[in-house]
Design a protein around this motif. Structure first.
Motif: not given
Length: 135
Positions: A55-68, A114-121
């Motif tokens: 779940a952490c991976t999903v959250a972080v990678e979604s932000v990185i993909v957007d940043h790229y 999941y939802k809370l954790m990914t939103d915070v991350i």
């Protein structure tokens, strides 16, 4: 699969360090903070088990993909001059998207909170990127 993802992340870091030297760009002053925060985030999410880590991976990678994607749009102002960097970012963006998808395939959405954790991350990652643009 986790080892493959880790190896890709190490290759990304090495390539960006090479590009920083090549283009004589000042690295972010926040790097020590990010190293600690990344460790704490990874270790903390792993305490929730494999699905928490995913779940952490999903959250972080979604932000990185957007940043790229944002970076690629900015570099399109002069694609000929920015070709090398665009090629690197495009490749890394696609690999980060694969990491995101791997997280989903390995049960990320079944992690506790999941939802809370990914939103915070995601918010934390976006803030870190925003601060890095200023510092």
């Amino acid at each position: 699969k986790i080892q493959e993802m880790w190896d890709q992340e190490k290759a990304h870091k090495a390539k960006f360090e090479e590009l920083i030297r090549k283009y004589r760009v000042r690295p972010t002053a926040l790097l020590p903070f990010w190293n600690v925060a990344g460790f704490v985030l990874g270790a903390g999410s792993a305490l929730l088990g494999p699905k928490g880590a995913m779940a952490c991976t999903v959250a972080v990678e979604s932000v990185i993909v957007d940043h790229y994607n944002e970076q690629l749009r900015a570099l399109m102002s002069d694609p000929a001059a920015n070709r090398e960097l665009m090629d690197v970012i495009h490749k890394f963006r696609d690999e980060e998207q694969e990491h995101h998808d791997t997280g989903l395939e390995h049960g990320a959405e079944q992690a506790p909170f999941y939802k809370l954790m990914t939103d915070v991350i995601k918010v934390g990652c976006k803030v870190a990127i925003g601060v890095a643009k200023v510092v």
